[in-house]
Design a protein around this motif. Sequence first.
Motif, PDB file in Angstrom:
ATOM      1  N   MET A  63     -24.582 -28.725  21.847  1.00 39.61           N
ATOM      2  CA  MET A  63     -23.203 -29.116  22.133  1.00 39.61           C
ATOM      3  C   MET A  63     -23.141 -30.052  23.337  1.00 39.61           C
ATOM      4  O   MET A  63     -23.859 -29.876  24.303  1.00 39.61           O
ATOM      5  N   CYS A  64     -22.252 -31.059  23.263  1.00 39.69           N
ATOM      6  CA  CYS A  64     -21.957 -31.888  24.436  1.00 39.69           C
ATOM      7  C   CYS A  64     -20.955 -31.156  25.313  1.00 39.69           C
ATOM      8  O   CYS A  64     -21.046 -31.160  26.523  1.00 39.69           O
ATOM      9  N   ASP A  65     -19.941 -30.559  24.661  1.00 40.24           N
ATOM     10  CA  ASP A  65     -18.968 -29.707  25.332  1.00 40.24           C
ATOM     11  C   ASP A  65     -18.458 -28.702  24.303  1.00 40.24           C
ATOM     12  O   ASP A  65     -19.079 -28.527  23.266  1.00 40.24           O
ATOM     13  N   ALA A  66     -17.327 -28.097  24.550  1.00 43.23           N
ATOM     14  CA  ALA A  66     -16.871 -26.989  23.714  1.00 43.23           C
ATOM     15  C   ALA A  66     -16.630 -27.359  22.252  1.00 43.23           C
ATOM     16  O   ALA A  66     -16.766 -26.520  21.374  1.00 43.23           O
ATOM     17  N   ASP A  67     -16.265 -28.600  21.953  1.00 46.97           N
ATOM     18  CA  ASP A  67     -15.955 -28.956  20.561  1.00 46.97           C
ATOM     19  C   ASP A  67     -16.677 -30.221  20.093  1.00 46.97           C
ATOM     20  O   ASP A  67     -16.279 -30.842  19.123  1.00 46.97           O
ATOM     21  N   THR A  68     -17.735 -30.595  20.772  1.00 51.26           N
ATOM     22  CA  THR A  68     -18.460 -31.826  20.453  1.00 51.26           C
ATOM     23  C   THR A  68     -19.944 -31.505  20.271  1.00 51.26           C
ATOM     24  O   THR A  68     -20.565 -30.939  21.158  1.00 51.26           O
ATOM     25  N   TYR A  69     -20.488 -31.884  19.115  1.00 53.32           N
ATOM     26  CA  TYR A  69     -21.901 -31.624  18.819  1.00 53.32           C
ATOM     27  C   TYR A  69     -22.780 -32.740  19.367  1.00 53.32           C
ATOM     28  O   TYR A  69     -22.436 -33.913  19.275  1.00 53.32           O
ATOM     29  N   TYR A  70     -23.919 -32.364  19.900  1.00 48.31           N
ATOM     30  CA  TYR A  70     -24.882 -33.323  20.442  1.00 48.31           C
ATOM     31  C   TYR A  70     -25.983 -33.569  19.418  1.00 48.31           C
ATOM     32  O   TYR A  70     -26.483 -32.648  18.782  1.00 48.31           O
ATOM     33  N   ALA A  71     -26.345 -34.837  19.237  1.00 43.91           N
ATOM     34  CA  ALA A  71     -27.440 -35.199  18.345  1.00 43.91           C
ATOM     35  C   ALA A  71     -28.078 -36.485  18.859  1.00 43.91           C
ATOM     36  O   ALA A  71     -27.460 -37.238  19.612  1.00 43.91           O
ATOM     37  N   GLN A  72     -29.314 -36.721  18.440  1.00 45.74           N
ATOM     38  CA  GLN A  72     -29.998 -37.961  18.778  1.00 45.74           C
ATOM     39  C   GLN A  72     -30.354 -38.677  17.487  1.00 45.74           C
ATOM     40  O   GLN A  72     -30.853 -38.068  16.544  1.00 45.74           O
ATOM     41  N   ASP A  73     -30.066 -39.978  17.453  1.00 46.37           N
ATOM     42  CA  ASP A  73     -30.430 -40.836  16.332  1.00 46.37           C
ATOM     43  C   ASP A  73     -31.360 -41.894  16.903  1.00 46.37           C
ATOM     44  O   ASP A  73     -30.906 -42.909  17.423  1.00 46.37           O
ATOM     45  N   GLY A  74     -32.649 -41.600  16.853  1.00 47.58           N
ATOM     46  CA  GLY A  74     -33.620 -42.484  17.501  1.00 47.58           C
ATOM     47  C   GLY A  74     -33.426 -42.410  19.003  1.00 47.58           C
ATOM     48  O   GLY A  74     -33.491 -41.335  19.597  1.00 47.58           O
ATOM     49  N   ASP A  75     -33.132 -43.553  19.627  1.00 47.82           N
ATOM     50  CA  ASP A  75     -32.907 -43.603  21.072  1.00 47.82           C
ATOM     51  C   ASP A  75     -31.452 -43.350  21.447  1.00 47.82           C
ATOM     52  O   ASP A  75     -31.130 -43.197  22.619  1.00 47.82           O
TER      53      ASP A  75
END
Length: 146
Positions: A63-75
């Motif tokens: 998670m980035c914060d309470a309602d935001t998902y964190y992901a990486q797409d390459g760099d």
Amino acid sequence: MSKRRKLAWTGGVLVLAAAVTLFLVKDPLTMPGSHRVEVYGLNEEISGETQDPPGFLGRTLGMCDADTYYAQDGDKKLCLVLNGPLGQVPAARKDGKVTVAAADVPKLRQLAGEDTTLVLMAGGPAAVIPVAALTDGQPVSVSALS
């Protein structure tokens, strides 16, 4: 081997087995073959790239914060705000790509509705699919997110 040593080994093996099981259940796309994943719409107005990834706890929880998902797409480091779930489709991950079979592309189009970008979720964001990239009769294959 002493009884205490046997108990220590048994406990260690059980903890390791539980961790592996939790990992595989959390993200079914880590297993070979096709698995059902949730389809979400991407709220593009408030989603986007971030310069600084979340802290250790945020990355661990995805998670980035309470309602935001964190992901990486390459760099690229992404914070994704999702709408849904809209439904489920089968998908498979292989060689850094997530693929949805041609037979399920019309369902993706139907689930998209007004959304212009879809996100496949399997324990966390697995792939971002632009609706414009969907062609009936052909499978869709996009880069897997990490």
